[in-house]
Design an enzyme around this catalytic site. Structure first.
Site, PDB file in Angstrom:
ATOM      1  N   LYS A  11      -2.044  -5.206  -8.107  1.00 41.37           N
ATOM      2  CA  LYS A  11      -2.020  -3.933  -7.388  1.00 41.37           C
ATOM      3  C   LYS A  11      -2.663  -2.805  -8.224  1.00 41.37           C
ATOM      4  CE  LYS A  11       2.008  -5.206  -4.561  1.00 41.37           C
ATOM      5  NZ  LYS A  11       3.344  -4.762  -4.062  1.00 41.37           N
ATOM      6  N   TYR A  51      -0.193  -5.338   5.451  1.00 46.60           N
ATOM      7  CA  TYR A  51       1.261  -5.156   5.413  1.00 46.60           C
ATOM      8  C   TYR A  51       1.833  -4.839   6.795  1.00 46.60           C
ATOM      9  CZ  TYR A  51       1.864  -5.314   0.305  1.00 46.60           C
ATOM     10  OH  TYR A  51       1.963  -5.720  -1.012  1.00 46.60           O
ATOM     11  N   ASN A 114       4.719  -1.922  -8.063  1.00 45.28           N
ATOM     12  CA  ASN A 114       5.307  -3.097  -8.714  1.00 45.28           C
ATOM     13  C   ASN A 114       4.307  -4.178  -9.110  1.00 45.28           C
ATOM     14  OD1 ASN A 114       4.877  -4.044  -6.163  1.00 45.28           O
ATOM     15  ND2 ASN A 114       7.009  -4.498  -5.696  1.00 45.28           N
ATOM     16  N   HIS A 117       1.419  -8.604  -5.903  1.00 46.89           N
ATOM     17  CA  HIS A 117       1.874  -9.185  -4.630  1.00 46.89           C
ATOM     18  C   HIS A 117       1.698 -10.684  -4.705  1.00 46.89           C
ATOM     19  CE1 HIS A 117       2.094 -10.417  -0.440  1.00 46.89           C
ATOM     20  NE2 HIS A 117       0.964 -11.072  -0.650  1.00 46.89           N
ATOM     21  N   GLU A 128      -2.944 -14.805   4.646  1.00 52.67           N
ATOM     22  CA  GLU A 128      -3.402 -13.772   3.707  1.00 52.67           C
ATOM     23  C   GLU A 128      -4.703 -14.186   3.011  1.00 52.67           C
ATOM     24  OE1 GLU A 128       1.137 -12.166   2.856  1.00 52.67           O
ATOM     25  OE2 GLU A 128       0.035 -13.144   1.228  1.00 52.67           O
TER      26      GLU A 128
END
Ligand code: RTP
Ligand code: MG
Length: 143
Positions: A11, A51, A114, A117, A128
């Site tokens: 990320k 998302y 965070n 993913h 995905e």
């Protein structure tokens, strides 16, 4: 155990902090092979689509804003039990609850930022992977 593929994102926070190589080392040290990889700066539409399952959640706007705040690395990981193996390498969603030695314990600052993913199931992994990579961008190992 089955050889699986999973989808992973480093990320914007972890890219900005120069952790790409350290995170790739964790995948490879655990026996996961990187069989596709690229850097992308997600558009708002791409992040919202990725998302979409969280679109009704209160954190959705912040999540999309964060995921478009800078470039990310997207990759396909292949190996034994890859979906669960990668989730174990990542640690819990909230880094405050992530086990020692996991990516989120070591590199994430908060539940909102965070670091990584990882797909949560084989089915979501296939969706995905197809969201980001064409078939000819995925390079299974022949040796
Ligand atoms: P990811 O999809 O990013 O790998 O994370 P995950 O499976 O561990 O967690 P998920 O439930 O899919 O949530 C996606 C991302 O939304 C943010 N989130 N914030 N404030 C909150 O309660 C909350 N819950 C989730 C996190 O950044 C999470 O990675
Ligand atoms: Mg998730």
């Amino acid at each position: 155990m089955a050889i699986e593929r999973t989808f992973s994102i480093i990320k914007p926070d972890a890219v900005a902090k120069n952790h790409i190589g350290a995170i790739y080392n964790r995948f490879e040290s655990a026996g996961l092979k990187i069989i596709a990889s690229k850097m992308v700066h997600l558009s708002k539409e791409q992040a919202e689509g990725f998302y979409a399952e969280h679109s009704a959640r209160p954190f959705f706007g912040a999540l999309v804003s964060f995921m478009t705040s800078g470039p990310v690395m997207v990759q396909v990981l292949e190996g034994e039990n890859a979906v669960v193996a990668n989730r174990e390498i990542m640690g819990a969603t909230n880094p405050a609850e992530a086990a020692r030695g996991t990516l989120r314990a070591d590199y994430a600052a908060s539940i909102d930022e965070n670091a990584v993913h990882g797909s949560d199931a084989v089915e979501s992994a296939a969706r995905e992977i197809a969201y980001f990579f064409s078939a000819d961008e995925v390079c299974p190992r022949t040796r």
